[in-house]
Design an enzyme around this catalytic site. Structure first.
Site, short mmCIF file in Angstrom:
data_model
loop_
_atom_site.label_atom_id
_atom_site.label_comp_id
_atom_site.label_asym_id
_atom_site.label_seq_id
_atom_site.Cartn_x
_atom_site.Cartn_y
_atom_site.Cartn_z
N LYS A 21 8.09 -12.50 12.18
CA LYS A 21 7.72 -12.92 10.82
C LYS A 21 6.26 -13.30 10.83
O LYS A 21 5.74 -13.76 11.86
CB LYS A 21 8.54 -14.12 10.39
CG LYS A 21 8.53 -14.37 8.91
CD LYS A 21 9.49 -13.41 8.24
CE LYS A 21 9.78 -13.73 6.81
NZ LYS A 21 11.08 -13.19 6.42
N GLY B 120 15.66 -12.71 -6.64
CA GLY B 120 16.50 -13.32 -7.67
C GLY B 120 16.67 -12.40 -8.87
O GLY B 120 17.78 -12.24 -9.39
N TYR B 121 15.60 -11.77 -9.30
CA TYR B 121 15.68 -10.91 -10.48
C TYR B 121 16.59 -9.70 -10.23
O TYR B 121 17.52 -9.44 -10.98
CB TYR B 121 14.29 -10.46 -10.95
CG TYR B 121 14.34 -9.26 -11.86
CD1 TYR B 121 15.08 -9.32 -13.07
CD2 TYR B 121 13.73 -8.06 -11.53
CE1 TYR B 121 15.18 -8.20 -13.89
CE2 TYR B 121 13.83 -6.94 -12.35
CZ TYR B 121 14.56 -7.02 -13.52
OH TYR B 121 14.68 -5.92 -14.33
N GLY C 35 15.81 -19.06 -8.53
CA GLY C 35 14.73 -18.18 -8.07
C GLY C 35 14.78 -16.88 -8.86
O GLY C 35 15.83 -16.25 -8.97
N1 GLU Z 1 11.28 -10.35 4.07
C1 GLU Z 1 12.58 -9.75 4.12
C2 GLU Z 1 13.53 -10.62 4.90
O1 GLU Z 1 13.31 -11.80 5.07
C3 GLU Z 1 12.54 -8.31 4.60
C4 GLU Z 1 11.95 -8.11 5.96
C5 GLU Z 1 11.73 -6.64 6.32
O2 GLU Z 1 12.05 -5.78 5.55
O3 GLU Z 1 11.21 -6.43 7.42
O4 GLU Z 1 14.58 -10.21 5.32
#
Ligand code: GLU
Length: 412
Positions: A102, A219-220, A214
């Site tokens: 991340k 959310g949408y 959210g």
């Molecule tokens: N940000 C999204 C998650 O927390 C997608 C991450 C991704 O596609 O690599 O799962």
């Protein structure tokens, strides 16, 4: 306990309950690599501002690191570590051949011009250049990042590499090799999860009410698709306002209203609520789809929903989770419930690698198939071990990661 420590305690709990080798749990309790960079950005007024950027590559035993990049004023190393650990678990639960990572930048993107946002996004990609790539680590959108930001990051990346590598980022615009169905994928996955769960519980859509906290991308699309399945979406909220109509809201009209007025407050045919009131409505399903710790020690005793589907990452604190379990509130954990996003990211990456592009129908069917199998696996383990769905999801995931680790390291 900071958020990363809470995330670690989930691993330890699951590891102990199925007697995973403690050495393996120790191995999974530290990220492989933590990267912290300074990103200087020329602002529109000519000054230079330095932003802090992070990427945690948590574990790649099952495949290249994978996970989004978040732009938010509260981003820090602990948060990114926790989110990277959750990605590792999520990819294993979903059974896709990817590890977990991340990233984030500590910034309030709403205060930046388009030009500043572009320079910041490019700066991040440049700073991470050596560490990311289609077989190394593949970023994607997360909170406050979108396909335009992925387009800038990819362009910067390809300019440095001097060749095309669309699989270095997912969540790209279609014109740059994105996948049909990616934008709505997390919400789509959430709607699917509700469908699987309703079947287990013998619920009909007409009598199932849903409140969603959210109203961003997740959310949408989640609210829209849940309404399309015939469920009654009775409450919605964004970071400033909340609205409620026990007969059901028109999600698409609320979306148009939010774009026009920059909020939900005053939406016709609904009653305004205080933001936190949404969490305590007497609904069948509560869906937190915003940020971490939305449901915490202060408000958990007000929850009246019988099921919580976590479309955000980490929206229920550990202590609140224990209270919910005690009160027989079922929680479908983030690492399963919001896996639709990364599953379709995986499809995007496969399409980039094979240079064959799939129809939206094809994407939907493949998503449904992977997510359904993941849901069934987690459900069955929770029945077998008499655990919460969260603990079951961690058991499913940790076993797979540990198997991969063990095969690689005879000496560990
Ligand atoms: N940000 C999204 C998650 O927390 C997608 C991450 C991704 O596609 O690599 O799962």
């Amino acid at each position: 306990m900071n958020i990363f420590e809470s995330a670690l305690s989930q691993i330890k709990k699951a590891g102990t309950s199925v007697m995973i080798d403690p050495d393996m749990i120790a191995r999974l309790s530290v990220p492989d690599k933590r990267i912290h960079v300074s990103i200087p950005v020329q602002m529109d007024d000519g000054t230079v501002q330095i932003f802090q950027g992070y990427r945690t590559q948590y574990n790649n035993a099952r495949g290249p690191y994978k996970g989004g990049v978040r732009f938010h004023p509260k981003v820090d190393e602990n948060e990114v570590n926790a989110l990277a650990l959750w990605m590792t678990i999520k990819c294993a639960v979903a059974n896709i051949p990817l590890g977990g990572a991340k990233g984030g930048i500590t910034v309030d993107p709403k205060r930046l011009s388009q030009g500043e946002l572009e320079r910041l996004s490019r700066g991040y990609s440049k700073a991470m250049y050596d560490l990311i790539g289609p077989d190394q680590d593949i970023p994607a959108p997360d909170v406050n990042t979108n396909e335009q930001i992925m387009a800038w990051m990819l362009d910067e990346y390809e300019n440095i590499a001097r060749h095309k590598l669309p699989g270095a980022f997912t969540g790209k615009p279609l014109a740059l090799g994105g996948s049909l169905g990616r934008e709505a994928a997390t919400g789509q996955g959430g709607a699917n999860i509700l469908r699987y769960l309703a079947k287990k519980k013998n619920w009909t859509p007409q009598e199932t009410t849903v409140a969603i906290q959210g109203f961003g991308n997740v959310g949408y699309h989640g609210a829209r698709l849940i309404q399309d399945l015939g469920y009654k979406v009775v409450a919605l909220s964004d970071s400033r306002s909340a609205i409620y109509n026990e007969e059901g809201l028109d999600v698409s009209a609320a979306h148009v209203y939010k774009q026009q007025t920059n909020g939900l407050s005053g939406f016709p045919d609904a009653r305004d609520l205080k933001n936190d009131e949404l969490l305590s409505l007497p609904v069948s399903v509560l869906i937190p789809a915003a940020l971490e710790n939305a449901i915490n020690d202060d408000n958990v005793s007000n929850i009246k929903a019988s099921v919580i589907i976590e479309l955000a990452n980490g929206p229920v604190s550990n202590t609140a989770d224990a209270v919910l379990a005690h009160n027989d509130v079922m929680v479908v954990p983030d690492v399963l419930a919001n896996a639709g996003g990364v599953i379709v990211s995986y499809f995007e990456w496969v399409q980039n690698k094979t240079q064959q592009y799939w129809s939206e129908d094809d994407v939907h069917h493949r998503l449904d198939s992977l997510l359904f199998d993941a849901f069934e696996d987690v459900w069955n383990v929770s029945v077998q071990h008499n655990t919460s769905l969260r603990e079951a999801a961690y058991i499913v995931a940790i076993k797979k990661i540990v198997d991969a680790l063990a095969l690689k390291h005879s000496q560990r």
